[in-house]
Enzyme design. Structure first.
Site, PDB file in Angstrom:
ATOM      1  N   HIS A 248       0.981  -0.994  -0.185  1.00 51.61           N
ATOM      2  CA  HIS A 248       0.249  -0.433   0.256  1.00 51.61           C
ATOM      3  C   HIS A 248       0.678   0.925   0.005  1.00 51.61           C
ATOM      4  CE1 HIS A 248      -3.837  -2.186   0.221  1.00 51.61           C
ATOM      5  NE2 HIS A 248      -3.538  -3.369   1.333  1.00 51.61           N
TER       6      HIS A 248
ATOM      7  N   ASP B 193       7.546   5.518   0.362  1.00 49.90           N
ATOM      8  CA  ASP B 193       7.410   7.618   1.902  1.00 49.90           C
ATOM      9  C   ASP B 193       7.494   7.073   3.167  1.00 49.90           C
ATOM     10  OD1 ASP B 193       5.075   7.629   1.113  1.00 49.90           O
ATOM     11  OD2 ASP B 193       4.692   9.450   0.215  1.00 49.90           O
TER      12      ASP B 193
ATOM     13  N   SER C   4       4.333   6.643   4.020  1.00 54.95           N
ATOM     14  CA  SER C   4       3.210   7.622   4.367  1.00 54.95           C
ATOM     15  C   SER C   4       2.031   6.810   4.639  1.00 54.95           C
ATOM     16  CB  SER C   4       2.482   8.504   3.525  1.00 54.95           C
ATOM     17  OG  SER C   4       2.504   8.115   1.779  1.00 54.95           O
TER      18      SER C   4
ATOM     19  N   GLU D   7      -4.532   7.927   4.433  1.00 52.37           N
ATOM     20  CA  GLU D   7      -4.485   7.092   3.851  1.00 52.37           C
ATOM     21  C   GLU D   7      -4.590   5.799   4.520  1.00 52.37           C
ATOM     22  OE1 GLU D   7      -0.134   6.173   2.016  1.00 52.37           O
ATOM     23  OE2 GLU D   7      -0.321   8.232   1.572  1.00 52.37           O
TER      24      GLU D   7
ATOM     25  N   THR E 278      -0.564 -15.424  -1.022  1.00 52.95           N
ATOM     26  CA  THR E 278       0.138 -16.799  -0.157  1.00 52.95           C
ATOM     27  C   THR E 278       0.077 -16.722   1.763  1.00 52.95           C
ATOM     28  OG1 THR E 278       1.864 -18.343   0.281  1.00 52.95           O
ATOM     29  CG2 THR E 278       2.536 -16.668  -0.288  1.00 52.95           C
TER      30      THR E 278
ATOM     31  N   ASP F 129       4.892 -19.564   0.240  1.00 51.85           N
ATOM     32  CA  ASP F 129       4.901 -20.631  -1.000  1.00 51.85           C
ATOM     33  C   ASP F 129       4.350 -20.229  -2.154  1.00 51.85           C
ATOM     34  OD1 ASP F 129       2.655 -21.381   0.099  1.00 51.85           O
ATOM     35  OD2 ASP F 129       3.147 -23.278   1.345  1.00 51.85           O
TER      36      ASP F 129
END
Ligand code: HEM
Length: 331
Positions: free
Chosen positions: A69, A77, A79, A90, A194, A255
């Site tokens: 994300h 950065d 953020s 965010e 996974t 995996d």
């Protein structure tokens, strides 16, 4: 042994040594950016991640998702870690599903205790995401260091760029293409599922398993019916439930079993299932389902691309993981 055999053995040895060195370099190493200021930073991160994961293996998933994300929204950065007093950062747009903040706090504190004000949160996140994956059997990737911490974090940036759990193959391809990734790389990155879990009460599960296409009680017909039944047994029809649903049966081991599940129509999210709705997508999912080493190699390569292509050059070195400095320190 004649001279041909000796030469052959030496060549074989050299190839093995080279492969080993390359492997070591690419899997758990990082650049020397902090060599003058905090050479021990990568080791502190690695040791703290190791300690945390003795108690909670799931955190590798949480931190890997944070890294994704962080990079996909406004570049790597840090953020995604920022808090805002009015819940407009965010992470507020994604809050219900994110975890790992307490652990990032713990890692940042360990680094700050030895090298105050020197190592960026963005770099700490990049190291921790890689080290967490390595702790759960991932091959890992090389982490170049030197990111700065961003000074902005807006929840309004998220929906514009973020892949959605109900996206079709073409929508996923377009969303990742907008960030410079090919369809193949999107499929490789999706292999991150996974690890970790979805949360029962959130729309990706409630809608796909309980009100598909807006019809109450209907399940996405593309899901293997036995699998759908087992998810529903775990997950009540209740938007308040916070029960975790593993995204993969071996969700604390990095995996290729995720791809086997997707091929068997047992991908938990609609976006997982979308990967095999396109012939090329199905081909790559099939290849990864048959070769863990192909998946691990490609995943490492695309993570390096993800964490390197969009650097925050302007910014600061945050002293706190979740808040900007009141004054700015430059590198
Ligand atoms: C292809 C588009 C993607 C979509 C639509 C998507 C969506 C989701 C959703 C809905 C969840 C469950 C969240 C919840 O219910 O709480 C999830 C979990 C997760 N995602 Fe993705 N994701 C995508 C790609 C990625 C990528 C590229 C990565 C990392 C490289 C990633 C890493 C993870 C991890 C590790 C989890 C588990 C988190 C945990 O257990 O705390 N995802 N994702």
């Amino acid at each position: 042994m004649d001279s041909y055999d000796r030469m052959h053995s030496l060549t074989t040895l050299a190839v093995i040594l080279l492969a080993t060195v390359t492997d070591v370099l690419s899997s758990s190493d990082s650049s020397d950016f902090y060599n003058q200021t905090c050479p021990q930073a990568p080791t502190i991160v690695q040791n703290t991640v190791h300690d945390i994961m003795q108690k909670n293996k799931g955190i590798a998933a949480g931190v890997l998702q944070l890294q994704f994300h962080d990079c996909i929204i406004t570049g790597c950065d840090g953020s995604i870690l920022l808090s805002s007093p009015d819940n407009t950062s965010e992470k507020d747009a994604l809050k219900s599903s994110l975890r790992g903040f307490t652990e990032i706090d713990q890692i940042k504190s360990a680094v700050e205790a030895e090298c105050p004000g020197v190592v960026s949160c963005a770099d700490i996140l990049a190291l921790a995401a890689r080290d967490g994956v390595v702790e759960v059997a991932g091959k890992g990737w090389f982490v170049t260091l030197g990111r700065k911490d961003g000074m902005e974090s807006n929840n309004s940036d998220v929906p514009l760029v973020h892949p959605g759990a109900f996206m079709s193959y073409d929508e996923l391809v377009d969303t990742f293409a907008a960030k410079g990734f090919t369809a193949e790389e999107m499929i490789t990155l999706s292999g991150a599922h996974t690890l970790g879990r979805a949360v029962c009460g959130l729309p990706p599960i409630q809608i796909r398993y309980y009100q598909y296409n807006g019809t109450i009680g209907s399940v996405d017909p593309s899901i293997d019916p036995n699998f759908a039944r087992s998810v529903k047994q775990m997950c009540p029809m209740d938007t308040k439930s916070r029960v975790p649903v593993p995204l993969d049966l071996t969700n604390t081991t990095f995996d290729n079993k995720y791809y086997q599940a997707v091929l068997a129509n047992q991908g938990v999210l609609k976006s997982d299932a979308s990967l095999i709705t396109n012939p090329d997508g199905r081909k790559l999912v099939t290849r990864y389902s048959q070769s863990d080493s192909d998946f691990q190699r490609d995943f490492g390569a695309v993570m390096e691309k993800l964490i390197n292509q969009r650097w925050a050059k302007d910014g600061e070195i945050r002293r706190s993981w979740s808040a900007m400095n009141t004054d700015s320190i430059s590198l």
